[in-house]
Each structure stands twice: as C-alpha cells, then as structure tokens.
Design an enzyme around this catalytic site. Sequence first.
Site, PDB file in Angstrom:
ATOM      1  N   ASP A  45       0.858  -1.193   0.000  1.00 43.37           N
ATOM      2  CA  ASP A  45       0.000   0.000   0.000  1.00 43.37           C
ATOM      3  C   ASP A  45       0.891   1.239   0.000  1.00 43.37           C
ATOM      4  OD1 ASP A  45      -2.048   2.052   0.827  1.00 43.37           O
ATOM      5  OD2 ASP A  45      -3.272   0.290   1.204  1.00 43.37           O
ATOM      6  N   CYS A  99     -21.043   0.005  -8.313  1.00 44.52           N
ATOM      7  CA  CYS A  99     -21.075   1.261  -9.086  1.00 44.52           C
ATOM      8  C   CYS A  99     -20.975   1.020 -10.589  1.00 44.52           C
ATOM      9  CB  CYS A  99     -19.942   2.186  -8.665  1.00 44.52           C
ATOM     10  SG  CYS A  99     -20.179   2.859  -7.033  1.00 44.52           S
ATOM     11  N   TYR A 143     -15.497   6.323 -11.630  1.00 43.80           N
ATOM     12  CA  TYR A 143     -15.152   5.199 -10.746  1.00 43.80           C
ATOM     13  C   TYR A 143     -15.766   3.895 -11.290  1.00 43.80           C
ATOM     14  CZ  TYR A 143     -15.098   2.405  -6.415  1.00 43.80           C
ATOM     15  OH  TYR A 143     -14.927   1.416  -5.481  1.00 43.80           O
ATOM     16  N   ASN A 160     -21.449  -1.769  -0.954  1.00 44.91           N
ATOM     17  CA  ASN A 160     -21.328  -0.994   0.300  1.00 44.91           C
ATOM     18  C   ASN A 160     -20.857  -1.830   1.495  1.00 44.91           C
ATOM     19  OD1 ASN A 160     -22.407   1.468  -0.846  1.00 44.91           O
ATOM     20  ND2 ASN A 160     -24.350   0.369  -0.895  1.00 44.91           N
ATOM     21  N   GLU A 187     -14.732   8.964   3.990  1.00 41.26           N
ATOM     22  CA  GLU A 187     -15.599   8.011   4.673  1.00 41.26           C
ATOM     23  C   GLU A 187     -16.893   7.803   3.895  1.00 41.26           C
ATOM     24  OE1 GLU A 187     -14.780  10.975   5.510  1.00 41.26           O
ATOM     25  OE2 GLU A 187     -16.453  12.108   6.365  1.00 41.26           O
ATOM     26  N   LYS A 206     -21.547  11.501  12.881  1.00 45.26           N
ATOM     27  CA  LYS A 206     -22.471  12.615  13.138  1.00 45.26           C
ATOM     28  C   LYS A 206     -23.317  12.330  14.382  1.00 45.26           C
ATOM     29  CE  LYS A 206     -22.840  14.056   8.287  1.00 45.26           C
ATOM     30  NZ  LYS A 206     -23.718  14.312   7.148  1.00 45.26           N
ATOM     31  N   GLN A 259     -33.179   7.829  -0.233  1.00 38.47           N
ATOM     32  CA  GLN A 259     -32.376   7.005  -1.142  1.00 38.47           C
ATOM     33  C   GLN A 259     -32.056   5.673  -0.446  1.00 38.47           C
ATOM     34  OE1 GLN A 259     -31.570   9.936   0.231  1.00 38.47           O
ATOM     35  NE2 GLN A 259     -29.387  10.326   0.385  1.00 38.47           N
ATOM     36  N   ARG A 318     -30.141   1.673  -0.211  1.00 36.00           N
ATOM     37  CA  ARG A 318     -28.964   0.852  -0.507  1.00 36.00           C
ATOM     38  C   ARG A 318     -29.045  -0.435   0.315  1.00 36.00           C
ATOM     39  NH1 ARG A 318     -28.489   4.578  -3.383  1.00 36.00           N
ATOM     40  NH2 ARG A 318     -26.691   5.785  -3.990  1.00 36.00           N
ATOM     41  N   ARG A 373     -30.454   1.133  -4.750  1.00 36.66           N
ATOM     42  CA  ARG A 373     -29.596   0.044  -5.258  1.00 36.66           C
ATOM     43  C   ARG A 373     -29.629  -1.115  -4.267  1.00 36.66           C
ATOM     44  NH1 ARG A 373     -23.832   1.943  -5.981  1.00 36.66           N
ATOM     45  NH2 ARG A 373     -24.504   2.524  -8.070  1.00 36.66           N
TER      46      ARG A 373
HETATM   47  P1  NAD Z   1      -9.664   2.011   1.023  1.00 39.90           P
HETATM   48  O1  NAD Z   1      -9.554   3.377   0.433  1.00 39.90           O
HETATM   49  O2  NAD Z   1      -9.811   1.901   2.498  1.00 39.90           O
HETATM   50  O3  NAD Z   1      -8.415   1.121   0.589  1.00 39.90           O
HETATM   51  C1  NAD Z   1      -7.763   1.282  -0.648  1.00 39.90           C
HETATM   52  C2  NAD Z   1      -6.271   1.325  -0.390  1.00 39.90           C
HETATM   53  O4  NAD Z   1      -5.589   1.464  -1.641  1.00 39.90           O
HETATM   54  C3  NAD Z   1      -5.853   2.516   0.490  1.00 39.90           C
HETATM   55  O5  NAD Z   1      -5.210   2.085   1.665  1.00 39.90           O
HETATM   56  C4  NAD Z   1      -4.921   3.309  -0.402  1.00 39.90           C
HETATM   57  O6  NAD Z   1      -3.822   3.909   0.284  1.00 39.90           O
HETATM   58  C5  NAD Z   1      -4.446   2.249  -1.393  1.00 39.90           C
HETATM   59  N1  NAD Z   1      -3.939   2.889  -2.597  1.00 39.90           N
HETATM   60  C6  NAD Z   1      -4.491   3.937  -3.278  1.00 39.90           C
HETATM   61  N2  NAD Z   1      -3.680   4.305  -4.279  1.00 39.90           N
HETATM   62  C7  NAD Z   1      -2.596   3.479  -4.230  1.00 39.90           C
HETATM   63  C8  NAD Z   1      -1.407   3.404  -4.995  1.00 39.90           C
HETATM   64  N3  NAD Z   1      -1.160   4.248  -6.012  1.00 39.90           N
HETATM   65  N4  NAD Z   1      -0.506   2.446  -4.677  1.00 39.90           N
HETATM   66  C9  NAD Z   1      -0.717   1.601  -3.624  1.00 39.90           C
HETATM   67  N5  NAD Z   1      -1.831   1.642  -2.861  1.00 39.90           N
HETATM   68  C10 NAD Z   1      -2.752   2.582  -3.162  1.00 39.90           C
HETATM   69  O7  NAD Z   1     -10.877   1.296   0.263  1.00 39.90           O
HETATM   70  P2  NAD Z   1     -11.637  -0.065   0.635  1.00 39.90           P
HETATM   71  O8  NAD Z   1     -12.994   0.303   1.098  1.00 39.90           O
HETATM   72  O9  NAD Z   1     -10.782  -0.916   1.480  1.00 39.90           O
HETATM   73  O10 NAD Z   1     -11.790  -0.715  -0.811  1.00 39.90           O
HETATM   74  C11 NAD Z   1     -10.958  -1.789  -1.265  1.00 39.90           C
HETATM   75  C12 NAD Z   1     -11.313  -2.128  -2.688  1.00 39.90           C
HETATM   76  O11 NAD Z   1     -12.693  -2.503  -2.774  1.00 39.90           O
HETATM   77  C13 NAD Z   1     -11.132  -0.961  -3.662  1.00 39.90           C
HETATM   78  O12 NAD Z   1     -10.685  -1.453  -4.896  1.00 39.90           O
HETATM   79  C14 NAD Z   1     -12.530  -0.414  -3.812  1.00 39.90           C
HETATM   80  O13 NAD Z   1     -12.696   0.273  -5.030  1.00 39.90           O
HETATM   81  C15 NAD Z   1     -13.348  -1.683  -3.728  1.00 39.90           C
HETATM   82  N6  NAD Z   1     -14.736  -1.428  -3.289  1.00 39.90           N
HETATM   83  C16 NAD Z   1     -14.982  -1.085  -1.994  1.00 39.90           C
HETATM   84  C17 NAD Z   1     -16.298  -0.852  -1.600  1.00 39.90           C
HETATM   85  C18 NAD Z   1     -16.643  -0.506  -0.177  1.00 39.90           C
HETATM   86  O14 NAD Z   1     -17.830  -0.354   0.122  1.00 39.90           O
HETATM   87  N7  NAD Z   1     -15.672  -0.390   0.721  1.00 39.90           N
HETATM   88  C19 NAD Z   1     -17.344  -0.950  -2.525  1.00 39.90           C
HETATM   89  C20 NAD Z   1     -17.038  -1.287  -3.844  1.00 39.90           C
HETATM   90  C21 NAD Z   1     -15.733  -1.555  -4.211  1.00 39.90           C
END
Ligand code: NAD
Length: 328
Positions: free
Chosen positions: A34, A119, A148, A177, A190, A199, A219, A221, A284
């Site tokens: 990360d 999404c 996204y 979600n 967040e 909140k 809305q 979800r 959704r």
């Molecule tokens: P998060 O933001 O907590 O974790 C993502 C991590 O990726 C972060 O720690 C960030 O530092 C790291 N990151 C970003 N850019 C980077 C880079 N250039 N190099 C290395 N690391 C990098 O998000 P999350 O909620 O843990 O989501 C994890 C995955 O699941 C993501 O791909 C997200 O799109 C997908 N997702 C999450 C949700 C949800 O509800 N949490 C829903 C749909 C999809």
Amino acid sequence: MSKKRIVVTGAGGFVGHHLSKYLVSQGYWVRGVDLKRPQFSKTACHEFKILDLREKKNCLKATKDMEEVYALAADMGGMGFIDSNHATILYNNSLINLFTIEAARLNHCRRLFYTSSACIYPKYKQTSTQVTPLKEEDAYPADPQGAYGWEKLITERMCLHYREEYGLETRIVRFHNIYGPEGAWKGGREKAPAALCRKIALAKFSGKPEIEIWGDGEQTRSFCFIDDCVVGIHKLMRSEHRDPLNLGHDQLVSINQIVDIIASAAGIAVKKKYIEGPQGVRGRNSDNTRLREVLGWAPQISLEEGLRRTYHWVEERVRQEIPRDRRG
Ligand code: NAD
C-alpha cells in the site's frame, strides 16, 4: 507443507487490512502492499511493502514470487469523493489495475482477485427507491454513474481477457457498500455508515441531537458487514466461478432507516436536517441468487448488529477527539 504465498494490494486500507488478517488466520503467508500502513491497528501481514502501484516496476515488486494476488488498491472514498474527482480516479485506478494485472502475468502468478463495485451497474436500473435488486447480467448495456464505475467495468474486462488470452485465472467481485470498524470515519473519504455514525456520536457528546443528511434520506442501498465480506472474498477466490459476482447484503434500507438504527445503538433520538449533497443513484440492492448458487453461502451478519459494532468503534474515536469540557 509450505504456506501459499499471496499478496494483498491496498492492505493499508479498510477491506485490505481486514482481509489480510483473515487470510493469515486461514494459514496463508501474506505480503501487504500500500501507499500507507493501516491507520488504526497493526497489520497482520508477514511482510508489508510501501509502494506506489501506479508504477509498473512497483507492481512487479509487489507480485514477485507470489502465487496469488488480491488486487484491492484503489483511489476511492464515499460519494462526496467519488462524485468530485472523476479524472483523478480514472487516471490513478487505471494505472494501478493495468500494471497490477500485467505484473501478475509477467511474474507467473496463478490467480488474481479483483474488487469491482456495484457502481458499475447502469443508472437507468437504479432510478427508484424500491429498486429491483441488481443481477450480474444487468451490467450491460453499460451506463455507470461516474468514472469510478467505468474504470471498474474496464478492469473487469481486462480480467476476463487476461484469463482468455494468457491463462491468468481471475476472480471478480462486485461489492455492495462494505462497512465496519477500522474504516475511514472522517476527512472526506468516509462512506455513509461511518459518516452517519460520526455525526450521531458528535450529536450525542455535544448534546445537540440534530444531524445533517444529504438529500431527503429516502435514497436506498444495501450494506454488508466487513466480517462477511472477507469470508465471501476467500470463498470466491477458491471457487471456479470466473464471471463477476455480487457480494453484498440484500436487505434494502433507506438512509433515514440507517440513521434510526444507529441512533438506537447510540441510545439517543436524533432530529434529521436535510441538506443539499451528492446522493448517487436513487436506489440500489444486490440480487444474491447467483452468490448463493455459486458459493452456497450469503452474508450472515444483520444490519442492526453490524451497525452496532461500527457505531461503538466510531464513538470511541469521536470520544478521544472531543475534549472533556466540550462534551454535553
Ligand atoms: P480504502 O480506500 O480503504 O483502501 C484502498 C487502499 O488502496 C488505500 O489504503 C490506499 O492507500 C491504497 N492505494 C491507493 N492508491 C494506491 C497506490 N497508487 N498504490 C498503492 N496503494 C494505493 O478502500 P476499501 O474500502 O478498502 O476498498 C478496497 C477495494 O474494494 C477498492 O478497490 C474499492 O474500489 C473496492 N470497493 C470497496 C467498496 C466498499 O464499500 N468499501 C465498494 C465497492 C468496491
């Protein structure tokens, strides 16, 4: 027997941190990668590398000597962030995913797990609060809400084509979600459950029980607790199902209902003040028919229980930040 060596990208983030802990508990040797370490507790990973995955050479380092890749790294956040950073998100996430998948191929990794999102589903299927739950095949004709979603859809295609052309086994999940403790709870990244918990905790401590809600709160979800999410991820990775699969709860709730559940966990009554703000699609929900068929499993933890656990974690963070003399 030696342990299977795997890498989790995004292991400093919310889902990646929980997933790493779960995979270590299942007997894997885990490398976390990360831009940052987990914010709220120590990583369970055996090794943790700080790498920017927008660079191919770093993706090659991340995946070197790994049998399997869980690709979670992404530049992402809640609706406020996703709705106002389209170019940044498209640029950063495209680079991360293009290079991670190509590096996995070049390093002869056997399997790659990709975290897509609800999404990706088209806007035209999500126009009412009492929405029909989304089936995997509803993704096309494509019309995701923002960059996204488009980027996630393109990376889904990449995964499918890398499997067809190069034999890299890919598994693709579409999260609906995910929420729980140790996720972003302030600062703009967040998501709705954590923001509402914050909140309501602030309302509780300040003695001013009014909270602001984006839109009219109608809305809808579905929300899936993190402990269910990591179990589902692992089950899908071990399965032979190669097409994208929903992973979420199928209990549809409105934001107003979520507020009432959290307020009850906080032990207070809150007044809702409706303000302008990004809301995403109108409704959704996840259709879990295929999830049940493929994995013989579906999320188990109720929304009430998950929100109770999340609220108490957020409340503790808020308590630590508010000076004693400012509490109501
Ligand atoms: P998060 O933001 O907590 O974790 C993502 C991590 O990726 C972060 O720690 C960030 O530092 C790291 N990151 C970003 N850019 C980077 C880079 N250039 N190099 C290395 N690391 C990098 O998000 P999350 O909620 O843990 O989501 C994890 C995955 O699941 C993501 O791909 C997200 O799109 C997908 N997702 C999450 C949700 C949800 O509800 N949490 C829903 C749909 C999809």
